[in-house]
Design an enzyme around this catalytic site. Structure first.
Site, PDB file in Angstrom:
ATOM      1  N   ASP A 173     -25.255 -10.862  17.142  1.00 61.34           N
ATOM      2  CA  ASP A 173     -24.312 -11.932  16.816  1.00 61.34           C
ATOM      3  C   ASP A 173     -24.979 -12.912  15.849  1.00 61.34           C
ATOM      4  OD1 ASP A 173     -21.642 -13.312  17.741  1.00 61.34           O
ATOM      5  OD2 ASP A 173     -23.150 -14.896  17.742  1.00 61.34           O
ATOM      6  N   ASN A 181     -18.950 -20.904   8.445  1.00 62.51           N
ATOM      7  CA  ASN A 181     -17.629 -20.761   7.827  1.00 62.51           C
ATOM      8  C   ASN A 181     -16.962 -22.107   7.572  1.00 62.51           C
ATOM      9  OD1 ASN A 181     -16.931 -18.134   7.157  1.00 62.51           O
ATOM     10  ND2 ASN A 181     -16.305 -17.587   9.227  1.00 62.51           N
ATOM     11  N   HIS A 186     -14.758 -19.655   3.864  1.00 61.10           N
ATOM     12  CA  HIS A 186     -14.666 -18.265   4.335  1.00 61.10           C
ATOM     13  C   HIS A 186     -15.138 -17.262   3.279  1.00 61.10           C
ATOM     14  CE1 HIS A 186     -12.713 -18.883   8.242  1.00 61.10           C
ATOM     15  NE2 HIS A 186     -12.146 -19.938   7.681  1.00 61.10           N
ATOM     16  N   ASP A 190     -17.776 -14.459   4.190  1.00 59.39           N
ATOM     17  CA  ASP A 190     -17.636 -13.021   3.941  1.00 59.39           C
ATOM     18  C   ASP A 190     -18.873 -12.464   3.239  1.00 59.39           C
ATOM     19  OD1 ASP A 190     -15.154 -13.036   5.106  1.00 59.39           O
ATOM     20  OD2 ASP A 190     -14.018 -12.917   3.225  1.00 59.39           O
ATOM     21  N   GLU A 217     -18.221 -11.883  13.722  1.00 58.40           N
ATOM     22  CA  GLU A 217     -19.628 -11.881  13.314  1.00 58.40           C
ATOM     23  C   GLU A 217     -20.502 -11.056  14.261  1.00 58.40           C
ATOM     24  OE1 GLU A 217     -19.139 -15.687  15.815  1.00 58.40           O
ATOM     25  OE2 GLU A 217     -17.913 -14.342  14.591  1.00 58.40           O
TER      26      GLU A 217
END
Length: 303
Positions: A173, A181, A186, A190, A217
């Protein structure tokens, strides 16, 4: 996929029949031969052919017995099977199709019919594999997705028990990814996911080592034939590799760069466990890694 990247296993106890089929098909695919049913089953497991041309009547095992073994083995169950027979019998045809056969070719061979039917099925196999690949990849990161993970983890747990090995499964994780984010956007998130996925993929070197995006994630890694010491080394190197990318994260409470936490479990061949039990245990260890301060590995032998 080029034609010669596909593989055909020709199974017939008559050498002359094998030679005829080879002469007709050797420019369309790589050819492997078996002269009886037992050999066919072993070679199918070894080579995992795309297509099998399978004689119905053989001295040791019939083609029907062979296809049952092929379709009941996870390694070979996707192999397409065309039966070869000298007798046009509707009952046999019905049985063959019921067992998973996709077509029949009759003796004596007619060259144009053999080539046409084999090429048709090779093309169908190519198309099916392309669709499977699209269905099993995460479009953002380019690694496998959860659908593929569900298939692989089941097969690897079974193989681990059968081969009497040890298997490592890890949940990974990204630490404080929501804050990443929220603050960088975002689009940047990404890009970070792609970099982390690529870094982890590059850290895995063996053909059967497997990585998938679980969702958001979170990622899952499977290391077949890995004990506690070996898996620990791989996962510690992975932690270091991600830190070394120096992806800036000014909103993390752990470090100034992006980091991950890992929870991993080692399963030995004595355990009979489900996918769900293994994933639950790895998830608990991931939670422990987060609770202990993140940016770290917690790994345990499954009890």
């Amino acid at each position: 996929m080029g034609q010669l990247e596909q593989k055909i296993l020709i199974v017939d106890d008559e050498k002359s029949n094998r030679q005829i089929l080879k002469d007709l098909l050797q420019e369309e695919a790589t050819i492997v031969f078996a002269k009886n049913g037992e050999q066919a089953i072993e070679l199918a497991k070894k080579h995992v052919p795309d297509l099998m041309l399978l004689d119905v009547v053989m001295p040791d095992k019939s083609g029907f017995e062979v296809i049952e073994a092929i379709k009941n083995n996870p390694t070979t169950m996707q192999t397409s099977v065309i039966f070869i027979t000298g007798l046009a019998n509707s009952d046999d045809e019905e049985r063959g199709f019921a067992l998973g056969g996709c077509d029949y070719i009759y003796k004596p061979f007619k060259a144009n019919i053999v080539i046409a039917r084999v090429l048709m099925h090779l093309e169908l196999i190519r198309q099916r594999k392309m669709l499977d690949e699209f269905a099993h990849f995460d479009p953002l990161t380019g690694i496998y997705n959860r659908r593929k993970l569900d298939l692989v983890i089941k097969d690897e747990i079974s193989a681990n028990k059968r081969d009497k090995k040890q298997l490592a499964i890890a949940f990974i994780d990204i630490d404080y990814f929501k804050q990443y984010n929220d603050n960088y956007g975002h689009g940047a998130g990404d890009m970070a996911l792609k970099k982390v996925a690529t870094t982890m993929k590059e850290a895995l070197h063996r053909p059967r080592d497997f990585i998938a995006r679980y969702g958001g994630e979170e990622f899952v890694i499977i290391l077949p034939d890995s004990n506690l010491s070996g898996a620990t080394q791989v996962f510690e190197q992975l932690l270091h590799a991600i830190r070394s990318k120096k992806i800036q994260h000014g909103f993390s409470d752990v470090a100034s760069m992006l980091t991950v936490s890992i929870g991993a479990v080692i399963i030995d061949d004595t355990h009979t466990v489900s996918n769900e039990e293994v994933m639950l245990q790895a998830d608990k260890l991931l939670y422990q890694a987060k609770h202990n301060g993140r940016n770290r590995l917690v790994i345990e032998q499954m009890s």
